[in-house]
Design a protein around this motif. Structure first.
Motif, PDB file in Angstrom:
ATOM      1  N   ARG A  45       8.668   0.065  -4.191  1.00 46.76           N
ATOM      2  CA  ARG A  45       8.438  -0.259  -2.824  1.00 46.76           C
ATOM      3  C   ARG A  45       9.949  -0.340  -2.045  1.00 46.76           C
ATOM      4  NH1 ARG A  45       4.101   0.543  -4.311  1.00 46.76           N
ATOM      5  NH2 ARG A  45       2.104  -0.790  -4.173  1.00 46.76           N
ATOM      6  N   ASP A  46       9.487   0.603  -0.887  1.00 45.19           N
ATOM      7  CA  ASP A  46      10.827   0.610   0.094  1.00 45.19           C
ATOM      8  C   ASP A  46      10.945  -0.603   0.770  1.00 45.19           C
ATOM      9  OD1 ASP A  46       9.174   0.821   2.057  1.00 45.19           O
ATOM     10  OD2 ASP A  46       9.529   3.060   2.462  1.00 45.19           O
ATOM     11  N   GLN A  48      10.091  -1.149   3.790  1.00 45.64           N
ATOM     12  CA  GLN A  48       9.021  -1.279   4.556  1.00 45.64           C
ATOM     13  C   GLN A  48       7.674  -1.631   3.782  1.00 45.64           C
ATOM     14  OE1 GLN A  48      11.134   1.117   5.142  1.00 45.64           O
ATOM     15  NE2 GLN A  48      12.343  -0.130   6.478  1.00 45.64           N
ATOM     16  N   GLY A  49       7.852  -1.806   2.478  1.00 48.12           N
ATOM     17  CA  GLY A  49       6.733  -1.953   1.701  1.00 48.12           C
ATOM     18  C   GLY A  49       5.635  -1.021   1.332  1.00 48.12           C
ATOM     19  N   ARG A  50       6.350   0.614   1.749  1.00 43.91           N
ATOM     20  CA  ARG A  50       5.686   1.335   1.317  1.00 43.91           C
ATOM     21  C   ARG A  50       6.006   2.118  -0.133  1.00 43.91           C
ATOM     22  NH1 ARG A  50       7.780   4.641   6.784  1.00 43.91           N
ATOM     23  NH2 ARG A  50       9.706   3.920   5.529  1.00 43.91           N
ATOM     24  N   ASP A  65      -1.372   3.688  -1.257  1.00 42.84           N
ATOM     25  CA  ASP A  65      -0.800   2.736  -1.916  1.00 42.84           C
ATOM     26  C   ASP A  65      -0.699   2.925  -3.428  1.00 42.84           C
ATOM     27  OD1 ASP A  65      -3.284   3.035  -2.595  1.00 42.84           O
ATOM     28  OD2 ASP A  65      -3.997   0.961  -2.207  1.00 42.84           O
ATOM     29  N   PRO A  69       3.939  -1.437  -8.653  1.00 43.86           N
ATOM     30  CA  PRO A  69       5.486  -1.738  -8.683  1.00 43.86           C
ATOM     31  C   PRO A  69       5.845  -1.965 -10.445  1.00 43.86           C
ATOM     32  CG  PRO A  69       4.860  -2.817  -6.607  1.00 43.86           C
ATOM     33  CD  PRO A  69       3.439  -2.411  -7.576  1.00 43.86           C
TER      34      PRO A  69
END
Length: 208
Positions: A45-46, A48-50, A65, A69
């Motif tokens: 995830r980056d 920003q959570g993407r 999504d 991870p």
């Protein structure tokens, strides 16, 4: 018509020849069809959570999504979905630096071959008019870009080397003919379809 691709008695993917070529679900299927533009890594995830896939060539954005991870995976981008830039693209969600190593012309299309700093080979297929204005030359550096939606994520299974010879029978509409001649026996059914008997001994069923 539907196609079944199998490895060691296990079904890897079922679908039409077009669907399988455009969206291989596993690394085995992508490799079997002679696909290039495959990045291997792990889902992450980056800030920003993407979702992204972390590879040796960088982190690349994934759609929605996609993936869990930490999960090993492979990202495939079709030859026709990449853009070539002489300078780093400013607004591209995904891009990678690569130098041009070859070119091939077939009718109205051209296939340009590139190599990243890690040795990953990539290729881009475009119409001749789409390449007009680009300073294409062997050895010259470029940047390749694509959108997250054009990436096909395949979750990697545990690597398992095939033991002994196994015959897999597959009907496909587009394959790497030179590769299949080396791996097994290729039978020509009609101008748009081939029947392949491939010996998978010594091949890998998934990411190694």
């Amino acid at each position: 018509d539907r196609v079944v691709i199998m490895s060691r008695g296990k079904i890897e993917q079922i679908g039409t020849p077009q669907d399988i070529y455009r969206a291989p679900r596993t690394r085995f299927v992508a490799d079997f069809l002679g696909a290039s533009n495959i990045f291997s890594g792990k889902v992450a995830r980056d800030p920003q959570g993407r979702p992204v896939i972390a590879t040796d060539d960088g982190k690349f954005a994934l759609p929605g999504d996609a993936g869990v991870p930490g999960q090993p995976a492979s990202l495939t981008i079709l030859d026709t979905r990449r853009q070539i830039h002489a300078q780093p693209p400013r607004d591209a969600a995904n891009s990678v630096a690569a130098r041009m190593i070859g070119e091939e012309f077939v009718g109205a299309t051209a296939t340009i071959y590139f190599e990243t700093e890690t040795g990953q080979e990539l290729r881009v297929q475009k119409l001749h008019e789409d390449l007009a204005g680009l300073p294409l030359a062997i050895g010259k550096p470029f940047h390749l870009s694509w959108s997250p939606e054009d990436g096909l994520l395949a979750v990697a299974n545990r690597a398992e080397k095939a033991s002994g010879a196994e015959i897999v029978t597959v009907a496909v509409r587009r394959v790497d003919l030179d590769r299949t001649r080396e791996q097994g026996m290729l039978y020509h059914l009609n101008p748009d379809q081939y029947f392949l008997l491939a010996n998978t001994a010594g091949c890998y069923t998934a990411e190694d």
